[in-house]
Design a protein around this motif. Structure first.
Motif, mmCIF file in Angstrom:
data_model
loop_
_atom_site.group_PDB
_atom_site.id
_atom_site.type_symbol
_atom_site.label_atom_id
_atom_site.label_comp_id
_atom_site.label_asym_id
_atom_site.label_seq_id
_atom_site.Cartn_x
_atom_site.Cartn_y
_atom_site.Cartn_z
ATOM 1 N N ILE A 52 -19.118 39.870 16.189
ATOM 2 C CA ILE A 52 -18.083 38.899 16.575
ATOM 3 C C ILE A 52 -16.709 39.534 16.442
ATOM 4 C CG2 ILE A 52 -16.965 36.716 15.947
ATOM 5 C CD1 ILE A 52 -19.811 35.716 15.146
ATOM 6 N N SER A 53 -16.503 40.252 15.348
ATOM 7 C CA SER A 53 -15.229 40.937 15.125
ATOM 8 C C SER A 53 -14.939 41.930 16.244
ATOM 9 C CB SER A 53 -15.266 41.644 13.764
ATOM 10 O OG SER A 53 -14.084 42.365 13.534
ATOM 11 N N LEU A 54 -15.939 42.671 16.665
ATOM 12 C CA LEU A 54 -15.759 43.654 17.736
ATOM 13 C C LEU A 54 -15.494 42.992 19.088
ATOM 14 C CD1 LEU A 54 -18.525 46.201 16.713
ATOM 15 C CD2 LEU A 54 -16.047 46.533 16.593
ATOM 16 N N ILE A 55 -16.146 41.876 19.347
ATOM 17 C CA ILE A 55 -15.900 41.139 20.592
ATOM 18 C C ILE A 55 -14.458 40.621 20.621
ATOM 19 C CG2 ILE A 55 -16.496 39.025 21.861
ATOM 20 C CD1 ILE A 55 -19.449 39.590 20.943
ATOM 21 N N LEU A 56 -13.995 40.092 19.485
ATOM 22 C CA LEU A 56 -12.603 39.639 19.396
ATOM 23 C C LEU A 56 -11.640 40.807 19.588
ATOM 24 C CD1 LEU A 56 -12.910 37.128 16.414
ATOM 25 C CD2 LEU A 56 -12.527 36.566 18.834
ATOM 26 N N SER A 57 -12.010 41.949 19.060
ATOM 27 C CA SER A 57 -11.187 43.149 19.234
ATOM 28 C C SER A 57 -11.090 43.525 20.704
ATOM 29 C CB SER A 57 -11.780 44.304 18.421
ATOM 30 O OG SER A 57 -11.051 45.474 18.626
ATOM 31 N N LEU A 58 -12.188 43.439 21.413
ATOM 32 C CA LEU A 58 -12.190 43.726 22.844
ATOM 33 C C LEU A 58 -11.269 42.758 23.591
ATOM 34 C CD1 LEU A 58 -13.327 45.235 25.323
ATOM 35 C CD2 LEU A 58 -15.217 43.591 25.305
ATOM 36 N N TRP A 59 -11.327 41.496 23.233
ATOM 37 C CA TRP A 59 -10.482 40.469 23.841
ATOM 38 C C TRP A 59 -9.004 40.785 23.579
ATOM 39 C CZ3 TRP A 59 -10.876 34.583 22.315
ATOM 40 C CH2 TRP A 59 -10.116 33.824 23.204
ATOM 41 N N LEU A 81 -5.816 36.442 17.373
ATOM 42 C CA LEU A 81 -7.056 37.209 17.515
ATOM 43 C C LEU A 81 -7.208 38.249 16.411
ATOM 44 C CD1 LEU A 81 -7.261 37.718 21.376
ATOM 45 C CD2 LEU A 81 -8.883 36.494 19.927
ATOM 46 N N ILE A 82 -6.127 38.930 16.068
ATOM 47 C CA ILE A 82 -6.203 39.941 15.005
ATOM 48 C C ILE A 82 -6.565 39.283 13.677
ATOM 49 C CG2 ILE A 82 -4.866 41.595 13.635
ATOM 50 C CD1 ILE A 82 -3.468 42.414 16.244
ATOM 51 N N LYS A 83 -6.015 38.117 13.434
ATOM 52 C CA LYS A 83 -6.373 37.378 12.214
ATOM 53 C C LYS A 83 -7.874 37.081 12.197
ATOM 54 C CE LYS A 83 -5.712 32.781 10.375
ATOM 55 N NZ LYS A 83 -4.969 31.532 10.540
ATOM 56 N N SER A 84 -8.403 36.600 13.326
ATOM 57 C CA SER A 84 -9.840 36.305 13.402
ATOM 58 C C SER A 84 -10.677 37.574 13.283
ATOM 59 C CB SER A 84 -10.161 35.595 14.721
ATOM 60 O OG SER A 84 -9.511 34.346 14.776
ATOM 61 N N MET A 85 -10.210 38.661 13.908
ATOM 62 C CA MET A 85 -10.916 39.942 13.802
ATOM 63 C C MET A 85 -11.028 40.365 12.340
ATOM 64 S SD MET A 85 -8.928 41.779 17.003
ATOM 65 C CE MET A 85 -8.719 43.309 16.158
ATOM 66 N N GLN A 86 -9.910 40.241 11.614
ATOM 67 C CA GLN A 86 -9.904 40.634 10.210
ATOM 68 C C GLN A 86 -10.801 39.724 9.377
ATOM 69 O OE1 GLN A 86 -5.631 40.569 9.587
ATOM 70 N NE2 GLN A 86 -5.562 42.803 9.602
ATOM 71 N N ILE A 87 -10.766 38.430 9.663
ATOM 72 C CA ILE A 87 -11.614 37.488 8.915
ATOM 73 C C ILE A 87 -13.090 37.837 9.101
ATOM 74 C CG2 ILE A 87 -12.422 35.092 8.857
ATOM 75 C CD1 ILE A 87 -9.462 34.276 9.340
ATOM 76 N N TYR A 88 -13.512 38.054 10.347
ATOM 77 C CA TYR A 88 -14.921 38.379 10.599
ATOM 78 C C TYR A 88 -15.282 39.768 10.063
ATOM 79 C CZ TYR A 88 -15.967 34.192 13.234
ATOM 80 O OH TYR A 88 -16.196 32.882 13.594
ATOM 81 N N GLY A 89 -14.340 40.695 10.093
ATOM 82 C CA GLY A 89 -14.586 42.021 9.517
ATOM 83 C C GLY A 89 -14.777 41.943 8.008
ATOM 84 N N ILE A 90 -13.925 41.167 7.345
ATOM 85 C CA ILE A 90 -14.046 40.996 5.888
ATOM 86 C C ILE A 90 -15.335 40.257 5.550
ATOM 87 C CG2 ILE A 90 -13.029 39.805 3.902
ATOM 88 C CD1 ILE A 90 -10.262 40.500 5.205
#
Length: 129
Positions: free
Chosen positions: A102-109, A59-68
């Motif tokens: 999307i990044s924030l939703i993943l962060s919540l998860w 999830l952190i990897k996906s959060m970072q990808i969507y943030g970037i």
């Protein structure tokens, strides 16, 4: 829409990426610590923690990808607005906001999983008593 509108997201996205990196570093440290003590703790709780840690890393990897991606799209939006391409600038800015959401939703998860992992730790402590 002016050039400054997407520019307002730059500090927010930068701080968010910094927070994600800090979460990743803490998680990496936790995994290394767990690996060094794994021989002593082959309990059911530790196995559940390992499963949780794998999911959190993903999830952190996906959060970072969507943030970037959000940061990149915001930059493209600013460039489009700079060269007076207002419609493409608006589209890229909209995509940037979607990516950030999307990044924030993943962060919540990830936070929910993290909290559940802490509850597992507490259960393990209760069982030891």
């Amino acid at each position: 829409m002016t050039l400054t509108t997407p520019g307002l997201l730059f500090p927010a996205i930068s701080l968010l990426l910094l927070a994600y990196t800090n979460r990743f570093l803490v998680l990496a440290q936790l995994i290394r610590q767990l690996c060094s003590n794994i021989e002593d703790h082959r309990s059911e709780v530790v196995m559940k923690q390992i499963k949780s840690l794998k999911k959190r890393i993903s999830l952190i990897k996906s959060m970072q990808i969507y943030g970037i991606l959000s940061f990149l799209l915001c930059t493209i939006a600013m460039f489009a607005l700079f060269i007076d391409y207002e419609m493409p600038g608006k589209v890229f800015f909209g995509l940037s906001i979607i990516s950030l959401s999307i990044s924030l939703i993943l962060s919540l998860w990830e936070i929910i999983i993290s909290t559940n992992a802490l509850n597992l730790e507490l259960e393990g402590l209760e069982k030891k008593k």
